[in-house]
Design a protein around this motif. Structure first.
Motif, short mmCIF file in Angstrom:
data_model
loop_
_atom_site.label_atom_id
_atom_site.label_comp_id
_atom_site.label_asym_id
_atom_site.label_seq_id
_atom_site.Cartn_x
_atom_site.Cartn_y
_atom_site.Cartn_z
N TYR A 98 0.84 -1.21 0.00
CA TYR A 98 0.00 0.00 0.00
C TYR A 98 0.86 1.25 0.00
O TYR A 98 0.67 2.17 -0.81
CB TYR A 98 -0.91 -0.05 1.22
N LEU A 99 1.85 1.31 0.89
CA LEU A 99 2.74 2.46 0.94
C LEU A 99 3.53 2.61 -0.36
O LEU A 99 3.73 3.73 -0.85
CB LEU A 99 3.72 2.32 2.11
N ASN A 100 3.95 1.48 -0.92
CA ASN A 100 4.72 1.52 -2.15
C ASN A 100 3.88 2.04 -3.31
O ASN A 100 4.37 2.80 -4.16
CB ASN A 100 5.26 0.12 -2.47
N SER A 101 2.61 1.64 -3.36
CA SER A 101 1.72 2.10 -4.43
C SER A 101 1.47 3.60 -4.33
O SER A 101 1.30 4.28 -5.35
CB SER A 101 0.38 1.35 -4.37
N LEU A 102 1.46 4.13 -3.11
CA LEU A 102 1.28 5.57 -2.94
C LEU A 102 2.44 6.34 -3.55
O LEU A 102 2.27 7.47 -4.03
CB LEU A 102 1.16 5.92 -1.46
N ARG A 103 3.64 5.75 -3.54
CA ARG A 103 4.82 6.42 -4.08
C ARG A 103 4.65 6.76 -5.55
O ARG A 103 5.17 7.77 -6.03
CB ARG A 103 6.08 5.55 -3.93
N VAL A 104 3.93 5.89 -6.27
CA VAL A 104 3.75 6.09 -7.71
C VAL A 104 2.34 6.56 -8.04
O VAL A 104 1.90 6.50 -9.18
CB VAL A 104 4.09 4.79 -8.48
N GLN A 105 1.61 6.99 -7.00
CA GLN A 105 0.26 7.55 -7.19
C GLN A 105 -0.69 6.57 -7.87
O GLN A 105 -1.51 6.96 -8.71
CB GLN A 105 0.35 8.85 -8.00
N ASP A 106 -0.57 5.29 -7.53
CA ASP A 106 -1.42 4.26 -8.11
C ASP A 106 -2.62 4.06 -7.19
O ASP A 106 -2.55 3.31 -6.21
CB ASP A 106 -0.62 2.96 -8.27
N VAL A 107 -3.71 4.72 -7.50
CA VAL A 107 -4.87 4.69 -6.61
C VAL A 107 -5.50 3.30 -6.54
O VAL A 107 -5.94 2.85 -5.47
CB VAL A 107 -5.92 5.75 -7.04
N PHE A 108 -5.54 2.59 -7.67
CA PHE A 108 -6.16 1.27 -7.67
C PHE A 108 -5.37 0.29 -6.81
O PHE A 108 -5.93 -0.39 -5.95
CB PHE A 108 -6.26 0.72 -9.10
N SER A 109 -4.06 0.23 -7.02
CA SER A 109 -3.23 -0.72 -6.27
C SER A 109 -3.16 -0.36 -4.80
O SER A 109 -3.16 -1.25 -3.93
CB SER A 109 -1.81 -0.77 -6.87
N SER A 110 -3.09 0.93 -4.50
CA SER A 110 -3.02 1.34 -3.09
C SER A 110 -4.31 1.00 -2.36
O SER A 110 -4.29 0.52 -1.22
CB SER A 110 -2.71 2.84 -2.98
#
Length: 203
Positions: A98-110
């Motif tokens: 979740y934290l990693n997905s936020l780094r790349v602004q991936d709303v679906f994955s986060s």
């Protein structure tokens, strides 16, 4: 601790929304008898429980304190996917994803990883062990609260408001005044982000 608000980059509050001390308590085990070498961070096979916990805690600490020391988003996600392949119920791995997905602004994955994190807490009984029989309800209201913060982070204000209303409802039913206080604080943040209602400014 790993405050969600810090990961979400919300300047308006420094609330620790997800029981960070409890998360650290599960992840911050005794130090390894042997170090994890840099070249061993990207792996193809299963790690021991201790190695996995150390890896997750180390990378989460890097993301919180010095992101440049963490693996790049692609490599980190590859390692997390591999770890989850062997340990699908490892809640902390979903949290780091979740934290990693936020780094790349991936709303679906986060969003996907955040919900899986709380699902695994409930399914594995991790919350029940630390909070008694009321643990699953605690996970549900904090899941709704974090989901609201996530939607707020990406500008999905309507979805954020719906998630906040759900979190407030569950917190009130459970008499969780701490969670309710967080909800009300986020409600204020949400109203500030949305700006004034045009209808309310009309004469």
């Amino acid at each position: 601790a790993l405050p969600i608000s810090a990961a979400l980059g919300c300047e308006e509050t420094d609330m620790d929304l997800t029981n960070g001390d409890e998360l650290d308590g599960r992840m911050e085990k005794e130090e390894l008898d042997f170090p994890v070498r840099e070249e061993d961070l990207t792996y193809s096979g299963p790690l021991s429980q201790k190695q996995a916990e150390y890896f997750l805690f180390q990378q989460a600490s890097f993301l919180k304190n010095d992101e440049n020391k963490a693996l790049d988003p692609s490599s980190l996600q590859k390692d997390l996917n591999n770890l989850l392949k062997f340990n699908p119920d490892f809640a902390e791995a979903h949290y780091l994803s979740y934290l990693n997905s936020l780094r790349v602004q991936d709303v679906f994955s986060s969003t996907h990883s955040l919900l899986h994190y709380f699902d695994r807490l409930i399914l594995t009984g991790a919350e029940n062990k630390s909070n008694g029989d009321e643990g699953s309800g605690r996970s549900l209201r904090y899941a709704a609260l974090n989901l609201a913060a996530l939607h707020c982070r990406f500008g999905h204000y309507h979805q954020a408001e719906l998630a906040l209303q759900e979190a407030i409802r569950i917190a009130q039913e459970s008499n969780d005044h701490v969670c309710l206080q967080h909800c009300l604080s986020w409600l204020y943040v949400l109203e500030q982000k949305k700006g004034p209602d045009p209808m309310s400014t009309r004469l």
